[in-house]
Design a protein around this motif. Structure first.
Motif, PDB file in Angstrom:
ATOM      1  N   VAL A  33       0.830  -1.202   0.000  1.00 50.94           N
ATOM      2  CA  VAL A  33       0.000   0.000   0.000  1.00 50.94           C
ATOM      3  C   VAL A  33       0.866   1.254   0.000  1.00 50.94           C
ATOM      4  O   VAL A  33       0.542   2.256  -0.643  1.00 50.94           O
ATOM      5  CB  VAL A  33      -0.956  -0.009   1.213  1.00 50.94           C
ATOM      6  CG1 VAL A  33      -1.747   1.294   1.278  1.00 50.94           C
ATOM      7  CG2 VAL A  33      -1.919  -1.190   1.132  1.00 50.94           C
ATOM      8  N   LYS A  34       1.989   1.186   0.693  1.00 43.20           N
ATOM      9  CA  LYS A  34       2.876   2.356   0.700  1.00 43.20           C
ATOM     10  C   LYS A  34       3.333   2.701  -0.710  1.00 43.20           C
ATOM     11  O   LYS A  34       3.489   3.880  -1.059  1.00 43.20           O
ATOM     12  CB  LYS A  34       4.092   2.129   1.590  1.00 43.20           C
ATOM     13  CG  LYS A  34       4.960   3.382   1.720  1.00 43.20           C
ATOM     14  CD  LYS A  34       6.146   3.185   2.605  1.00 43.20           C
ATOM     15  CE  LYS A  34       6.886   4.515   2.789  1.00 43.20           C
ATOM     16  NZ  LYS A  34       7.357   5.074   1.487  1.00 43.20           N
ATOM     17  N   GLY A  35       3.542   1.671  -1.526  1.00 42.16           N
ATOM     18  CA  GLY A  35       3.927   1.926  -2.902  1.00 42.16           C
ATOM     19  C   GLY A  35       2.861   2.706  -3.652  1.00 42.16           C
ATOM     20  O   GLY A  35       3.172   3.576  -4.480  1.00 42.16           O
ATOM     21  N   LEU A  36       1.589   2.400  -3.379  1.00 44.85           N
ATOM     22  CA  LEU A  36       0.494   3.157  -3.989  1.00 44.85           C
ATOM     23  C   LEU A  36       0.533   4.616  -3.541  1.00 44.85           C
ATOM     24  O   LEU A  36       0.403   5.539  -4.349  1.00 44.85           O
ATOM     25  CB  LEU A  36      -0.852   2.548  -3.598  1.00 44.85           C
ATOM     26  CG  LEU A  36      -1.304   1.264  -4.290  1.00 44.85           C
ATOM     27  CD1 LEU A  36      -2.628   0.807  -3.686  1.00 44.85           C
ATOM     28  CD2 LEU A  36      -1.457   1.479  -5.780  1.00 44.85           C
ATOM     29  N   VAL A  37       0.682   4.806  -2.231  1.00 44.37           N
ATOM     30  CA  VAL A  37       0.698   6.168  -1.685  1.00 44.37           C
ATOM     31  C   VAL A  37       1.847   6.975  -2.276  1.00 44.37           C
ATOM     32  O   VAL A  37       1.696   8.161  -2.597  1.00 44.37           O
ATOM     33  CB  VAL A  37       0.797   6.119  -0.153  1.00 44.37           C
ATOM     34  CG1 VAL A  37       0.990   7.520   0.427  1.00 44.37           C
ATOM     35  CG2 VAL A  37      -0.448   5.476   0.438  1.00 44.37           C
ATOM     36  N   ASP A  38       2.977   6.324  -2.480  1.00 44.24           N
ATOM     37  CA  ASP A  38       4.147   7.021  -3.009  1.00 44.24           C
ATOM     38  C   ASP A  38       3.949   7.505  -4.439  1.00 44.24           C
ATOM     39  O   ASP A  38       4.657   8.403  -4.899  1.00 44.24           O
ATOM     40  CB  ASP A  38       5.377   6.108  -2.947  1.00 44.24           C
ATOM     41  CG  ASP A  38       5.876   5.906  -1.522  1.00 44.24           C
ATOM     42  OD1 ASP A  38       5.469   6.678  -0.634  1.00 44.24           O
ATOM     43  OD2 ASP A  38       6.675   4.968  -1.303  1.00 44.24           O
ATOM     44  N   THR A  39       2.983   6.900  -5.163  1.00 41.70           N
ATOM     45  CA  THR A  39       2.691   7.371  -6.521  1.00 41.70           C
ATOM     46  C   THR A  39       1.838   8.630  -6.517  1.00 41.70           C
ATOM     47  O   THR A  39       1.643   9.250  -7.559  1.00 41.70           O
ATOM     48  CB  THR A  39       1.954   6.289  -7.341  1.00 41.70           C
ATOM     49  OG1 THR A  39       0.625   6.098  -6.811  1.00 41.70           O
ATOM     50  CG2 THR A  39       2.711   4.977  -7.341  1.00 41.70           C
ATOM     51  N   GLY A  40       1.307   8.994  -5.350  1.00 41.33           N
ATOM     52  CA  GLY A  40       0.499  10.210  -5.243  1.00 41.33           C
ATOM     53  C   GLY A  40      -0.951  10.038  -5.611  1.00 41.33           C
ATOM     54  O   GLY A  40      -1.650  11.022  -5.880  1.00 41.33           O
ATOM     55  N   ILE A  41      -1.479   8.800  -5.556  1.00 43.07           N
ATOM     56  CA  ILE A  41      -2.870   8.578  -5.931  1.00 43.07           C
ATOM     57  C   ILE A  41      -3.815   9.362  -5.009  1.00 43.07           C
ATOM     58  O   ILE A  41      -3.539   9.552  -3.822  1.00 43.07           O
ATOM     59  CB  ILE A  41      -3.244   7.085  -5.914  1.00 43.07           C
ATOM     60  CG1 ILE A  41      -3.148   6.520  -4.494  1.00 43.07           C
ATOM     61  CG2 ILE A  41      -2.393   6.290  -6.885  1.00 43.07           C
ATOM     62  CD1 ILE A  41      -3.779   5.147  -4.357  1.00 43.07           C
TER      63      ILE A  41
END
Length: 373
Positions: A33-41
């Motif tokens: 999930v952190k990877g998703l957040v790091d994309t700026g979604i």
């Protein structure tokens, strides 16, 4: 995370949404999930969206704001018999009515608690090429990083990443634990094992048994850590940090930071917040302890709301269980507790119980209910 993967995850064409492909795309990033957040979604992927009845608080009755999980002071329980009796009574009442309580003066220094939280944050916030080496869905691995253990069978995914570490018995070689948190997890493991043994003594006495009864049965023989990381969520009202569930163990000792979000379902009607208390640890009854206590103690459903803070929520749940142990020792209602009433459950081994829990998954009929006579 590749642009093509992000495109699949954010759902540019929701009409052609393919949940299985999106799940695989998410899983294959090994970024969680952190990877998703790091994309700026700004919009969460569809497979994280929970039904409205799961996220709402409509069953809460805020007309009773005085309701709160008991906070129990363990000070002097080893030296003052009168004080110990009071604590035993308080723990017994909390375990029967709430299934949850918090403990203070547990002899684990606040500095250790702080350092453990910091080390888990350090692991989860490493560059993905470092932590993805631990990413695995192989259930037999004693150390693994994962996002949503039940990703492919859950109704919806939770906004949470987890580092799982088997600590006892028969732990892996120290070098298998992540360097970012290795030292602190091993130190905390020693401290929480001692606290667990003390709590099992108090719980035994609360059941009217000899103080060593639960430890003699093997309830404290093993423990594992679930080190959770809940990133800030752009749409916290549409998902959960952790679906409502009961823990499939004997006892859980939870270290949580100051963000909050943990709730317990009280009397099957009210979601009650369990706010962080400085220096306190949260303790809750697992389904296996409910089973062997013949319902004298109750495992309560609990959940974690999606994190609306800009800071991550971090917790470390210590499960007292031996599910890596191949022992076929059977656990059933303790005979002394069912002399005046019939046993309520069939016997089970820890391994079979965990297998049943994993098969059912969160949100299904509980493994405990399947064992009820």
């Amino acid at each position: 995370m590749a642009n093509s993967q992000v495109s699949a995850l954010t759902g540019c064409d929701q009409d052609n949404h393919d949940k299985e492909n999106d799940l695989k795309a998410f899983d294959n990033t090994k970024a969680g999930v952190k990877g998703l957040v790091d994309t700026g979604i700004q919009t969460i992927p569809k497979f994280f969206v929970a039904p409205a009845e799961e996220t709402c608080s409509k069953i809460c009755d805020f007309s009773q704001p005085h309701l709160s999980v008991p906070v129990i002071d363990l000070k002097d329980t080893d030296t003052d018999p009168a004080r110990r009796k009071q604590v035993v009574e308080a723990i017994g009442l909390a375990s029967n009515t709430w299934g949850f309580f918090q403990v203070v003066n547990h002899e684990i220094p606040q500095s250790t608690i702080y350092d453990v939280i910091q080390s888990i944050q350090r692991f989860h916030e490493q560059p993905n090429h470092v932590k993805e080496k631990f990413y695995s869905r192989e259930k037999t691995k004693k150390v693994r990083f994962i996002s949503n253990f039940d990703l492919y069978k859950a109704r919806f995914a939770n906004w949470r990443d987890t580092l799982f570490c088997h600590m006892a018995p028969n732990p892996p070689p120290p070098e298998e634990y992540p360097e970012a948190c290795r030292e602190m997890l091993m130190k905390f493991s020693e401290s929480v094992k001692k606290l667990g043994e003390n709590l099992f003594e108090l719980l035994s006495e609360a059941l009217g048994l000899k103080s060593n009864r639960l430890t003699e049965m093997g309830c404290a023989d093993g423990h594992v850590f679930f080190c959770h990381y809940y990133p800030g969520c752009p749409e916290p009202d549409r998902t959960l940090g952790h679906t409502k569930h009961c823990d499939p163990d004997f006892l859980t000792i939870l270290l949580q930071d100051q963000i909050g979000g943990l709730q317990v379902l009280h009397d099957e009607t009210q979601w009650i917040d369990i706010p962080p208390v400085e220096g306190a640890l949260v303790v809750n009854i697992g389904e296996l302890l409910q089973l062997i206590s013949n319902d004298k103690f109750k495992a309560a459903e609990h959940r974690v709301l999606a994190n609306c803070s800009t800071s991550p929520r971090i917790s470390v749940a210590c499960f007292f269980t031996t599910h890596f142990d191949p022992s076929k020792t059977l656990f059933g209602p303790i005979k002394e507790l069912s002399e005046d009433s019939l046993p309520l459950y069939r016997e089970t081994s820890v391994m079979d119980y965990i297998d049943s829990f994993n098969t059912v998954g969160l949100g299904g009929v509980s493994s405990l209910a399947r064992l009820r006579l």
